[in-house]
Design an enzyme around this catalytic site. Structure first.
Site, PDB file in Angstrom:
ATOM      1  N   GLU A 133       0.862  -1.183   0.000  1.00 43.12           N
ATOM      2  CA  GLU A 133       0.000   0.000   0.000  1.00 43.12           C
ATOM      3  C   GLU A 133       0.897   1.231   0.000  1.00 43.12           C
ATOM      4  OE1 GLU A 133      -3.526  -0.295   2.183  1.00 43.12           O
ATOM      5  OE2 GLU A 133      -3.984   1.840   2.098  1.00 43.12           O
TER       6      GLU A 133
ATOM      7  N   GLU B  39     -10.971   4.512   8.519  1.00 44.91           N
ATOM      8  CA  GLU B  39     -11.130   4.147   7.109  1.00 44.91           C
ATOM      9  C   GLU B  39     -11.705   2.743   6.961  1.00 44.91           C
ATOM     10  OE1 GLU B  39      -7.178   5.048   5.528  1.00 44.91           O
ATOM     11  OE2 GLU B  39      -7.767   7.133   5.274  1.00 44.91           O
TER      12      GLU B  39
ATOM     13  N   ARG C 257     -11.953  17.071   9.576  1.00 49.86           N
ATOM     14  CA  ARG C 257     -11.033  15.948   9.738  1.00 49.86           C
ATOM     15  C   ARG C 257      -9.808  16.344  10.556  1.00 49.86           C
ATOM     16  NH1 ARG C 257      -8.702  12.534   4.617  1.00 49.86           N
ATOM     17  NH2 ARG C 257      -6.933  11.615   5.692  1.00 49.86           N
TER      18      ARG C 257
ATOM     19  N   ASP D 250      -2.956  14.261   6.619  1.00 49.86           N
ATOM     20  CA  ASP D 250      -2.423  13.018   6.078  1.00 49.86           C
ATOM     21  C   ASP D 250      -1.185  13.242   5.211  1.00 49.86           C
ATOM     22  OD1 ASP D 250      -2.199  10.377   5.532  1.00 49.86           O
ATOM     23  OD2 ASP D 250      -3.923  10.259   4.197  1.00 49.86           O
TER      24      ASP D 250
ATOM     25  N   GLU E  52       3.801   9.236  -0.665  1.00 50.51           N
ATOM     26  CA  GLU E  52       2.429   9.160  -1.162  1.00 50.51           C
ATOM     27  C   GLU E  52       1.936  10.483  -1.750  1.00 50.51           C
ATOM     28  OE1 GLU E  52      -0.398   7.903   1.780  1.00 50.51           O
ATOM     29  OE2 GLU E  52      -2.090   8.057   0.394  1.00 50.51           O
TER      30      GLU E  52
ATOM     31  N   TRP F  17     -15.268  11.237   0.253  1.00 47.02           N
ATOM     32  CA  TRP F  17     -14.256  11.402   1.305  1.00 47.02           C
ATOM     33  C   TRP F  17     -14.183  12.853   1.766  1.00 47.02           C
ATOM     34  CZ3 TRP F  17     -10.822   7.542   3.226  1.00 47.02           C
ATOM     35  CH2 TRP F  17     -11.070   6.265   2.697  1.00 47.02           C
TER      36      TRP F  17
HETATM   37  O1  GCW Z   1      -2.441   8.120   3.927  1.00 48.37           O
HETATM   38  C1  GCW Z   1      -3.559   7.336   4.023  1.00 48.37           C
HETATM   39  C2  GCW Z   1      -3.375   6.385   2.925  1.00 48.37           C
HETATM   40  C3  GCW Z   1      -3.891   5.007   3.200  1.00 48.37           C
HETATM   41  C4  GCW Z   1      -3.379   4.559   4.554  1.00 48.37           C
HETATM   42  C5  GCW Z   1      -3.898   5.518   5.606  1.00 48.37           C
HETATM   43  C6  GCW Z   1      -3.359   5.195   6.995  1.00 48.37           C
HETATM   44  C7  GCW Z   1      -2.680   2.399   5.237  1.00 48.37           C
HETATM   45  O2  GCW Z   1      -3.936   6.931   1.747  1.00 48.37           O
HETATM   46  O3  GCW Z   1      -3.429   4.191   2.176  1.00 48.37           O
HETATM   47  O4  GCW Z   1      -3.707   3.244   4.859  1.00 48.37           O
HETATM   48  O5  GCW Z   1      -3.477   6.808   5.305  1.00 48.37           O
HETATM   49  O6  GCW Z   1      -2.393   5.825   7.379  1.00 48.37           O
HETATM   50  O7  GCW Z   1      -3.908   4.365   7.662  1.00 48.37           O
END
Ligand code: GCW
Length: 677
Positions: A157, A284, A334, A363, A391, A539
């Site tokens: 992932e 999530e 969030r 994030d 990411e 989302w």
């Molecule tokens: O950054 C987001 C990602 C998910 C990830 C989630 C997390 C593993 O898009 O892919 O899942 O955070 O940190 O749990």
């Protein structure tokens, strides 16, 4: 493949002769596992750097002496080993002895010896003279962890460097050589813990804690143990239902408790020094205690109780938020979520629960404020979570050296505890004296030949380890070290790669989402621009841009109230448009496009300027990289060149999409009349 452990031969003949004279022997005064790895690494390093194969000997003459403090031979009476007493378990000293022409590498523990060897090898490749070692060192953070987001089908992932080095086709890989090399890389920068599977624990991975896979986990743990690294697993909160045949996973249910206790016993039968669990719960769509009307203290404490007899810990992630938000609702935020869920639970966690908090409240965006949870929970163990995998920062196609970003986070003063309280003083445990503390990060490696896809992305893995070992190191120092260890001692190469790394974060920020707003990416895979991608998805991560303005009002006065989660004076600084720093203005405020920044530019003109500039800067990156052509091997040269070309087309796409979008929304033309489509 060797990354920063190239161990290039020393070219200076005089220096090499001298090293050869001093490094004829290795004297081993400890037989433990980690010291064996240390010896093996030392042999490998010296053979390659100095061109001699050292002999194992019991004499300290002309020797590199490997010893723990307790096992130090009596001949070493002059070595100031008492200096080690002030260091933690993993600390070490390195001292040269002119009389015997030997160097003592003495650790407080076997792992300390291993760290000393890596430090020694690093130093002799650079400017350190063999006769004048006088080093004393120790890691500042206690937990220094890597989180793999690897799935057992071999996918990763948010992985951008190939497939998993651990798994293939829902089995462990048979050949663990690559895992061992990874352990060497990690230990060389001081990492001491790893979780080996994705925090999203799916069907097959749920079975990692069963007899079906525990023998394999134990083998992997053996590999890491030899390098001072503890193995952890991410677990599925619903395991009692999915693999235990229970009707519930309610943390207060007696049967559930008993099931986890038995499970812990079973795991520790296979792996006596197992680290513990990493848990993503109620996040999530993953299961968690909320399903049973329990909170996250109930949820984590139950697991902690099961692990406690074995000294295991529960690393419980705070990435808990409502991921389905309606656009009409301007109050749900969030950014607030982690603080709202966890702050009130301070004091309710067991001693072996550690909360893992992402560096920012959202994030891993290219620019976010620091999470207000740092420092807000005095009585709770905290580790910080970084993302080494890129990411949202270019996915290892675009160059983005993240150490400067991480440093800003670590240096940020939270003003907790009434004053000077940097994030680093919270997560190194010094501010509140918590039992457990430290840092974890999502790894950026896969089975690509060069580990990280983009060769220069190796600098992030290296930098992560070095920085959390010693947060006082500068981004510049770390970059310089990495370049020299990776590409050798060539001024020209250093002069090129160095500025590329150091400017890359700001370049990436320039051509992507402006002023701290984040999120203008393609949903799901998160690469490339899509200004409204999340604006119109369930989302719901909004920027609220309309024809008049842009930004999220997170003030207490008129917005979501998020700014009020900070300690004073940070809360006040973010609350007011006047004092909120430019780079975060759209994170905290909704402003008209004509709003004037402290830089003197309007928001809209800033957007245009940075987006044009970002592309020009990527063009410069390419011309700078061209200067290393012929000075490093073709493979690495081409790898980076190819990535830079991808980066350039990505940057152009971002520039054009963002500029056109805001030109059409605002109707305001670019002062400099450049092409906006
Ligand atoms: O950054 C987001 C990602 C998910 C990830 C989630 C997390 C593993 O898009 O892919 O899942 O955070 O940190 O749990």
């Amino acid at each position: 493949y060797k990354s920063w452990l190239q161990y290039d031969a020393i070219k200076d003949v005089k220096k090499q002769d001298k090293l050869a004279e001093w490094c004829q022997n290795i004297a081993l005064y400890d037989q433990s596992l980690q010291v064996k790895s240390a010896k093996e690494e030392l042999v490998r390093g010296l053979t390659s750097i100095v061109g001699i194969k050292p002999q194992i000997s019991n004499s300290v003459n002309h020797a590199i002496v490997l010893s723990t403090r307790e096992t130090l031979p009596k001949e070493a009476i002059h070595i100031e080993a008492q200096r080690l007493e002030d260091l933690n378990d993993e600390g070490f000293i390195i001292e040269s002895d002119l009389q015997t022409k030997s160097v003592y590498l003495v650790g407080n523990s076997p792992t300390g010896v291993l760290y000393a060897v890596f430090r020694f090898l690093r130093d002799i490749q650079r400017d350190q003279e063999i006769h004048s070692f006088n080093v004393i060192d120790r890691p500042r953070n206690q937990i220094r962890m890597m989180n793999q987001w690897d799935n057992m089908d071999g996918s990763i992932e948010r992985g951008y460097a190939g497939q998993s080095i651990f798994y293939k086709d829902n089995e462990f890989r048979k050949d663990l050589e690559r895992v061992k090399d990874y352990a060497r890389l990690l230990a060389s920068v001081g990492i001491n813990a790893i979780s080996i599977n994705n925090v999203n624990v799916f069907e097959v991975e749920t079975h990692l804690i069963t007899k079906r896979f525990l023998p394999d986990v134990a083998e992997v743990a053996d590999v890491f143990r030899a390098y001072g690294i503890k193995t952890f697993l991410s677990i599925n909160y619903a395991s009692p239902i999915q693999i235990g045949n229970l009707a519930t996973a309610d943390p207060l249910d007696e049967q559930v408790k008993a099931w986890w206790k038995a499970k812990a016993q079973e795991i520790y039968d296979f792996i006596p020094d197992f680290g513990g669990f990493v848990v993503k719960a109620d996040s999530e769509h993953r299961p968690g205690p909320f399903s049973y009307g329990r909170d996250h203290a109930d949820g984590s404490n139950m697991l902690a109780e099961a692990l406690e007899p074995f000294n295991g810990i529960v690393i419980w992630r705070c990435f808990v938020y409502n991921c389905l938000q309606d656009w009409r609702d301007r109050k749900t935020d969030r950014a607030r979520a982690a603080y709202d869920h966890f702050k009130k639970l301070d004091g309710q966690f067991r001693e072996n629960v550690v909360l893992q908090i992402k560096n920012g409240p959202m994030d891993f965006q290219v620019r976010e404020p620091v999470s207000p949870l740092f420092g807000a929970m005095e009585q709770t163990n905290q580790v910080l979570e970084f993302q080494v995998t890129q990411e949202y920062t270019g996915q290892q196609k675009d160059l983005c050296y993240l150490v400067p970003l991480w440093k800003e986070v670590l240096d940020f003063n939270t003003f907790a505890n009434g004053g000077n309280a940097s994030v680093k003083s919270i997560i190194d445990g010094s501010l509140y004296d918590n039992k457990y503390s430290g840092i974890a990060a999502v790894s950026n490696i896969g089975d690509d030949e060069n580990w990280t896809g983009h060769t220069l992305a190796q600098a992030n893995l290296y930098g992560y380890g070095r920085l959390i070992w010693d947060p006082e190191l500068s981004s510049e120092q770390i970059a310089d070290e990495w370049i020299r260890l990776t590409f050798g001692e060539d001024r020209q190469v250093n002069d090129s790669v160095y500025p590329m790394l150091l400017h890359s974060w700001s370049i990436y920020e320039n051509y992507t989402a402006p002023l701290g707003i984040g999120w203008m990416v393609n949903p799901n895979h998160h690469y490339g621009p899509n200004i409204d991608g999340y604006e119109y998805s369930v989302w719901g991560t909004y920027h609220f841009a309309d024809w008049q303005g842009i930004g999220v009002d997170r003030t207490v006065k008129s917005g979501t109230g998020y700014a009020g989660q900070y300690f004073s004076p940070n809360a006040k600084m973010y609350e007011s448009i006047e004092s909120c720093p430019d780079e975060l203005i759209l994170f905290f405020h909704h402003v008209p496009y004509t709003h004037r920044l402290k830089s003197g530019e309007t928001v809209i003109q800033h957007i245009y300027n940075t987006h044009f500039k970002g592309v020009e800067q990527v063009e410069e990156l390419i011309s700078t990289w061209e200067k290393v052509k012929g000075r490093i091997d073709g493979e690495r040269y081409h790898n980076v060149r190819e990535r830079l070309d991808m980066q350039l087309s990505n940057a152009k796409e971002w520039r054009d999409m963002v500029n056109t979008y805001f030109y059409r929304k605002s109707g305001i033309t670019d002062e400099k009349k450049r092409t906006i489509y």
